[in-house]
Design an enzyme around this catalytic site. Structure first.
Site: not given
Ligand SMILES: NC(=O)c1ccc[n+]([C@@H]2O[C@H](COP(=O)([O-])OP(=O)(O)OC[C@H]3O[C@@H](n4cnc5c(N)ncnc54)[C@H](OP(=O)(O)O)[C@@H]3O)[C@@H](O)[C@H]2O)c1
Length: 295
Positions: A149, A163, A167
């Site tokens: 989330s 967004y 979540k």
């Molecule tokens: N980093 C933060 O600050 C943060 C904070 C709160 C929550 N989150 C949550 O943590 C999770 C991971 O995020 P992250 O920080 O690792 O971001 P990230 O670096 O942008 O990585 C996102 C991942 O999700 C995949 N993805 C995006 N769109 C997709 C789709 N249509 N189908 C399948 N895969 C898809 C991406 O694949 P591609 O490489 O193909 O795009 C990538 O592997 C997410 O659910 C995000 O909402 C992150």
């Protein structure tokens, strides 16, 4: 479709005294999913990961890493992935719904196409995956579902309304799921990260609403400008987030909800305090709607 990576260049931790767990993790191409897959492999467990491209920068592992292509913009595709993933080792122990992205903009600014796509990837994809995996976990009478989330799913701010809604949907579903599957030996944890230094705020991940309404400049617009300058400077370490998730999965009593990062903790605490104060202030109105006990 299935890409088996053949040679090994990482030494697993063989000190463990339990059989390796099989992890299914979505979105291991980069960010938190990539770091989690890396850490899971390093401790000797098995990873079946998904990536839109079917590729990951992880070094090849003999039979311990499998990468499957999955784009969640067609959320029902998650069902087929579960079938393929299960056929690889004949079991699934930990299922991590990690893949997702952010949509920024005031609620009025986001188009139907933008919010439908967001919900497909952030909510309906995980829901399809969970429904497909449950018969396997029920049969095993074991398993752990971990849903990524966000602090936006706990204490949302202007500019992240849809967004946050995606979540919140994941949070609500997970809270009920946890109650329904606990007697069947299945655990559920929702992870609520604050800001972590991944590509999340990079233009390759984050989407901005296509329309901009000047009236929202001081609310949503301000958040977007703040997040824009925060990209690459976030205080959260994705490697430590991965370690935290592994720790939760290894715990005999894992939490239902886990905040990650001191910023997440501060925002959540402020929101809970605000809510507690509001409940106190409106207590008589809240309780004043009951019928008399004699009715
Ligand atoms: N980093 C933060 O600050 C943060 C904070 C709160 C929550 N989150 C949550 O943590 C999770 C991971 O995020 P992250 O920080 O690792 O971001 P990230 O670096 O942008 O990585 C996102 C991942 O999700 C995949 N993805 C995006 N769109 C997709 C789709 N249509 N189908 C399948 N895969 C898809 C991406 O694949 P591609 O490489 O193909 O795009 C990538 O592997 C997410 O659910 C995000 O909402 C992150």
């Amino acid at each position: 479709m299935l890409r088996r990576l053949e040679t090994s260049s990482e030494t697993p931790d063989t000190s463990m005294n339990h059989p390796p767990k099989v992890w299914l993790i979505t979105g291991i191409s980069r960010g938190l999913g990539l770091e989690l897959a890396r850490a899971v492999l390093a401790k000797g467990d098995l990873v079946i990961g998904t990536a839109r491209s079917g590729k990951t920068p992880l070094p090849p592992e003999t039979g311990r890493l499998h990468v499957l292509p999955l784009d969640l913009t067609v959320p029902a595709k998650a069902r087929k992935i579960v079938e393929i993933a299960h056929s690889i080792h004949g079991r699934l122990d930990v299922v991590v719904n990690n893949a997702g992205y952010g949509l920024l903009g005031a609620i009025e600014e986001c188009s139907p196409e933008e919010f439908a796509r967001l919900f497909d990837v952030n909510f309906f994809g995980p829901l399809h995956l969970i429904q497909a995996v449950l018969p396997i976990l029920r049969e095993q009478r074991s398993g752990h579902i971990v849903n990524l989330s966000s602090i936006a799913g706990v204490a949302p701010g202007a500019g992240s309304g849809l967004y946050a809604a995606s979540k919140f949907a994941l949070e609500g579903m997970s809270q009920v799921l946890a109650q329904e599957v606990k007697p069947l030996g299945i655990k559920v944890t929702v992870v609520e990260p604050g800001v972590f230094r991944t590509d999340f705020l990079d233009p390759t991940s984050i989407h901005n609403a296509s329309s901009v309404i000047p009236d929202y400049a001081s609310t949503s617009g301000k958040t977007i400008a703040y997040l824009d300058q925060l990209a690459g400077k976030q205080q959260g370490d994705p490697v430590k987030a991965a370690e935290a998730i592994i720790r939760v999965v290894e715990s005999p009593e894992p939490p239902l909800q886990l905040l990650l990062g001191s910023d997440a903790l501060n925002r959540a605490q402020a929101r809970f305090d605000e809510r507690a104060e509001e409940i106190k202030q409106w207590h008589s109105v809240t309780t004043g709607t009951d019928l008399p006990a004699s009715a």
